[in-house]
Design an enzyme around this catalytic site. Structure first.
Site, PDB file in Angstrom:
ATOM      1  CE  LYS A  17      -2.210   2.182  -1.373  1.00 29.63           C
ATOM      2  NZ  LYS A  17      -3.493   2.070  -0.642  1.00 29.63           N
ATOM      3  CE1 TYR A  57      -1.511   3.593   4.329  1.00 31.98           C
ATOM      4  CE2 TYR A  57      -0.172   1.632   4.094  1.00 31.98           C
ATOM      5  CZ  TYR A  57      -0.964   2.614   3.541  1.00 31.98           C
ATOM      6  OH  TYR A  57      -1.211   2.626   2.177  1.00 31.98           O
ATOM      7  CG  PHE A  65      -7.913  -2.738   7.847  1.00 30.11           C
ATOM      8  CD1 PHE A  65      -6.930  -1.873   7.392  1.00 30.11           C
ATOM      9  CD2 PHE A  65      -9.073  -2.186   8.376  1.00 30.11           C
ATOM     10  CE1 PHE A  65      -7.078  -0.499   7.461  1.00 30.11           C
ATOM     11  CE2 PHE A  65      -9.235  -0.801   8.456  1.00 30.11           C
ATOM     12  CZ  PHE A  65      -8.231   0.039   8.005  1.00 30.11           C
ATOM     13  NE  ARG A  93      -6.851  11.945  -0.423  1.00 32.51           N
ATOM     14  CZ  ARG A  93      -6.816  10.873   0.349  1.00 32.51           C
ATOM     15  NH1 ARG A  93      -5.716  10.126   0.420  1.00 32.51           N
ATOM     16  NH2 ARG A  93      -7.854  10.509   1.057  1.00 32.51           N
ATOM     17  CB  THR A  99     -10.528   4.653   0.782  1.00 30.29           C
ATOM     18  OG1 THR A  99     -10.092   5.916   1.287  1.00 30.29           O
ATOM     19  CG2 THR A  99      -9.610   3.554   1.291  1.00 30.29           C
ATOM     20  NE  ARG A 110      -7.157   4.804  -3.909  1.00 27.28           N
ATOM     21  CZ  ARG A 110      -7.025   5.399  -2.729  1.00 27.28           C
ATOM     22  NH1 ARG A 110      -7.947   6.245  -2.293  1.00 27.28           N
ATOM     23  NH2 ARG A 110      -5.965   5.152  -1.972  1.00 27.28           N
ATOM     24  CG  ASN A 120      -6.717   1.671  -2.383  1.00 28.79           C
ATOM     25  OD1 ASN A 120      -5.494   1.508  -2.376  1.00 28.79           O
ATOM     26  ND2 ASN A 120      -7.356   2.277  -1.405  1.00 28.79           N
ATOM     27  CG  HIS A 123      -0.349   6.708  -0.078  1.00 27.80           C
ATOM     28  ND1 HIS A 123      -1.183   6.775   1.010  1.00 27.80           N
ATOM     29  CD2 HIS A 123       0.504   7.769   0.029  1.00 27.80           C
ATOM     30  CE1 HIS A 123      -0.840   7.825   1.759  1.00 27.80           C
ATOM     31  NE2 HIS A 123       0.176   8.438   1.176  1.00 27.80           N
ATOM     32  CD  GLU A 134       1.656  10.648   3.544  1.00 34.17           C
ATOM     33  OE1 GLU A 134       1.476  10.762   2.306  1.00 34.17           O
ATOM     34  OE2 GLU A 134       0.805  10.180   4.311  1.00 34.17           O
TER      35      GLU A 134
HETATM   36  P1  DAT Z   1      -6.616   6.502   1.598  1.00 36.81           P
HETATM   37  O1  DAT Z   1      -5.613   5.552   1.012  1.00 36.81           O
HETATM   38  O2  DAT Z   1      -7.768   6.718   0.658  1.00 36.81           O
HETATM   39  O3  DAT Z   1      -5.993   7.776   2.088  1.00 36.81           O
HETATM   40  P2  DAT Z   1      -6.739   5.649   4.384  1.00 36.81           P
HETATM   41  O4  DAT Z   1      -5.596   6.546   4.647  1.00 36.81           O
HETATM   42  O5  DAT Z   1      -7.944   5.755   5.268  1.00 36.81           O
HETATM   43  O6  DAT Z   1      -7.270   5.790   2.873  1.00 36.81           O
HETATM   44  O7  DAT Z   1      -6.262   4.134   4.441  1.00 36.81           O
HETATM   45  C1  DAT Z   1      -5.011   3.768   3.928  1.00 36.81           C
HETATM   46  C2  DAT Z   1      -5.150   2.452   3.207  1.00 36.81           C
HETATM   47  O8  DAT Z   1      -5.546   1.442   4.144  1.00 36.81           O
HETATM   48  C3  DAT Z   1      -6.235   2.435   2.135  1.00 36.81           C
HETATM   49  O9  DAT Z   1      -5.785   2.934   0.905  1.00 36.81           O
HETATM   50  C4  DAT Z   1      -6.555   0.986   2.051  1.00 36.81           C
HETATM   51  C5  DAT Z   1      -6.417   0.515   3.511  1.00 36.81           C
HETATM   52  N1  DAT Z   1      -7.720   0.519   4.181  1.00 36.81           N
HETATM   53  C6  DAT Z   1      -8.380   1.594   4.656  1.00 36.81           C
HETATM   54  N2  DAT Z   1      -9.557   1.242   5.201  1.00 36.81           N
HETATM   55  C7  DAT Z   1      -9.640  -0.103   5.073  1.00 36.81           C
HETATM   56  C8  DAT Z   1     -10.604  -1.091   5.433  1.00 36.81           C
HETATM   57  N3  DAT Z   1     -11.737  -0.766   6.035  1.00 36.81           N
HETATM   58  N4  DAT Z   1     -10.351  -2.386   5.114  1.00 36.81           N
HETATM   59  C9  DAT Z   1      -9.186  -2.740   4.500  1.00 36.81           C
HETATM   60  N5  DAT Z   1      -8.229  -1.853   4.126  1.00 36.81           N
HETATM   61  C10 DAT Z   1      -8.450  -0.564   4.402  1.00 36.81           C
HETATM   62 MG    MG Z   2      -4.599   8.041   3.596  1.00 37.67          MG
END
Ligand code: DAT
Ligand code: MG
Length: 161
Positions: A17, A57, A65, A93, A99, A110, A120, A123, A134
């Protein structure tokens, strides 16, 4: 020809990222996957456009957010990588950690390199179905490479190869 995802050919998508790009962590992050014994079969630097981000996303589109997440992910290009190996989706993972990076297990990417929920550093696809979607979203078939890695004779036992 369809992209193979069975056995040793299971594939997953990793993005380095924009926070990691800015912080000079590309090499360290790639090193984690290489040292684990995974095979890099595709890699490129790319800027994420609106349409790609919306697809990628989609599960977060109605979160408060989302706008800041999209802005963050467009802050610089990302490095998109496709890694291959046995049960690689799960293995990656685990390597990445949860996350919320400041609570991610020490030793995970992370856990070692980040403190934020949104910044973080990586991805990673979260299950095999999403990995298939993906990888195909980010890579054309001719951007993925099939080659022998002699290291596999030592990374995997005979009955796993
Ligand atoms: P991951 O990246 O661990 O698979 P995710 O798919 O739930 O997590 O979310 C994608 C990304 O979105 C994550 O890496 C960071 C952002 N994100 C997730 N939850 C968030 C939150 N509560 N506040 C801000 N950013 C968030
Ligand atoms: Mg995810």
């Amino acid at each position: 020809m369809a992209i193979e995802f069975d056995g040793l050919k299971e594939k997953t998508l990793v993005l380095v990222k924009p926070d990691a790009i800015q912080r000079g962590l590309i090499g360290k992050i790639v090193d984690r996957f290489e040292t684990k014994g995974l095979k890099l079969v595709g890699v490129k630097m790319m800027a994420l456009d609106e349409a790609l981000l919306r697809e990628h996303y989609a599960h977060l589109a109605d979160k408060p957010f989302f706008t800041s997440l999209a802005k963050f992910m467009q802050g610089s290009p990302v490095i998109a990588m496709c890694w291959e190996g046995l049960e690689v989706v799960n293995a990656v993972r685990l390597l990445c950690g949860i996350t919320k990076a400041r609570e991610a297990e020490a030793g995970s990417i992370r856990g070692d390199y980040a403190m934020s929920v949104s910044c973080n550093v990586v991805h990673a696809s979260d299950n095999v179905g999403n990995a298939k979607r993906e990888v195909s979203r980010f890579f054309k078939e001719d951007e993925l490479h099939d080659y022998a890695k002699s290291e596999y004779n030592h990374v995997y036992a005979e009955d796993e190869r």
